[in-house]
Design a protein around this motif. Structure first.
Motif, PDB file in Angstrom:
ATOM      1  N   SER A  68       5.023   3.579   4.475  1.00 16.02           N
ATOM      2  CA  SER A  68       4.077   2.603   5.023  1.00 16.02           C
ATOM      3  C   SER A  68       4.776   1.299   5.367  1.00 16.02           C
ATOM      4  N   CYS A  92      -2.363   4.258   4.034  1.00 16.71           N
ATOM      5  CA  CYS A  92      -2.788   3.157   3.159  1.00 16.71           C
ATOM      6  C   CYS A  92      -4.116   3.453   2.473  1.00 16.71           C
ATOM      7  N   THR A  93      -5.020   4.117   3.162  1.00 20.56           N
ATOM      8  CA  THR A  93      -6.312   4.433   2.551  1.00 20.56           C
ATOM      9  C   THR A  93      -6.210   5.607   1.590  1.00 20.56           C
ATOM     10  N   PRO A 117      -3.513   3.963  -1.940  1.00 25.16           N
ATOM     11  CA  PRO A 117      -3.531   2.492  -2.060  1.00 25.16           C
ATOM     12  C   PRO A 117      -2.610   1.933  -3.146  1.00 25.16           C
ATOM     13  N   ILE A 159       1.018   1.942  -1.993  1.00 25.22           N
ATOM     14  CA  ILE A 159       1.184   0.981  -0.906  1.00 25.22           C
ATOM     15  C   ILE A 159       1.312  -0.437  -1.460  1.00 25.22           C
ATOM     16  N   ARG A 160       0.459  -0.775  -2.431  1.00 32.97           N
ATOM     17  CA  ARG A 160       0.523  -2.119  -3.023  1.00 32.97           C
ATOM     18  C   ARG A 160       1.847  -2.342  -3.740  1.00 32.97           C
ATOM     19  N   VAL A 195       2.910  -3.818   0.609  1.00 32.82           N
ATOM     20  CA  VAL A 195       2.109  -3.776   1.829  1.00 32.82           C
ATOM     21  C   VAL A 195       0.668  -4.155   1.474  1.00 32.82           C
ATOM     22  N   PHE A 224      -2.521  -4.096   2.777  1.00 33.60           N
ATOM     23  CA  PHE A 224      -3.272  -3.512   3.890  1.00 33.60           C
ATOM     24  C   PHE A 224      -4.610  -4.221   4.096  1.00 33.60           C
TER      25      PHE A 224
END
Length: 227
Positions: free
Chosen positions: A171, A202-203, A206, A209-210, A214, A216
């Motif tokens: 991502s 990202c969805t 999550p 990604i964090r 990122v 989002f």
């Protein structure tokens, strides 16, 4: 028969090494050598092939590195580099420069002769040992290529990360190429498709990604607010 095959393999490797003493500036010799090892090494050593490609990059002038990298990437991913078939990006330009022909390792991959599963009998004289490159090796080689040689390969690296469930790194790379106004996809992917890929990852993941840094939610709010 196996010991005889091993002896012939060692003899051929010795011949390649002797030829490189005086002809180590000829990319075709390095690529033929790599293709031979990929197809016939009884130990199926990924490390041996990786070191051979690295030696070629050290020995050859930078102007000829493109020929090595296309073969190197094809080997580690067991697929043709992005843009090769379409004639786009560095890989496609290289193919056009050499009359539409690909190198010996790409030929092995394209024809299905070399891969994780061998398609020939071990008793056959054309037997190819199965090749399975570890995911971390694939990523390390691609990171080096995208960082040091071809920034447009960041998209392919992102796809490779996602294929191996490296959601955070994938991502972050997608966001990086989207933030680069000069980025042109070698495979012809549109910015809309890149955004959709990023949103989907990202969805779905999550937390990863964090952890990759990122944000989002902020990105979406900025996009909706026109900022």
């Amino acid at each position: 028969r196996s010991s005889s095959r091993h002896a012939r393999y060692r003899s051929a490797v010795s011949a390649f090494e002797r030829s490189l003493v005086r002809m180590n500036k000829y990319p075709r010799i390095w690529l033929d050598y790599a293709a031979f090892v990929v197809r016939h090494d009884p130990s199926c050593s990924v490390t041996a092939v990786r070191r051979l490609f690295d030696r070629a990059l050290l020995a050859l002038p930078a102007a000829q590195h493109d020929r090595v990298w296309v073969e190197y990437l094809a080997y580690v991913t067991q697929s043709l580099p992005a843009g090769l078939k379409e004639g786009r990006g560095p890989a496609g330009q290289l193919m056009a420069r050499y009359g539409g022909s690909v190198g010996p390792v790409c030929v092995l991959i394209q024809s299905g002769i070399v891969g994780p599963v061998s398609r020939t009998s071990p008793e056959s004289p054309t037997y190819s040992y199965p090749v399975e490159v570890p995911p971390e090796t694939q990523l390390r080689v691609y990171r080096r290529y995208a960082r040091d040689y071809d920034p447009s390969a960041r998209e392919a690296l992102a796809e490779l990360c996602l294929r191996h469930s490296r959601w955070g790194e994938g991502s972050a790379l997608l966001l990086e190429v989207l933030d680069d106004p000069k980025f042109v996809s070698p495979g012809g992917t549109t910015r809309h498709d890149l955004w959709m890929n990023l949103a989907e990852v990202c969805t779905a993941h999550p937390d990863e990604i964090r952890r990759a840094g990122v944000d989002f939610d902020t990105i979406v709010r900025a996009a909706l607010g026109g900022g």
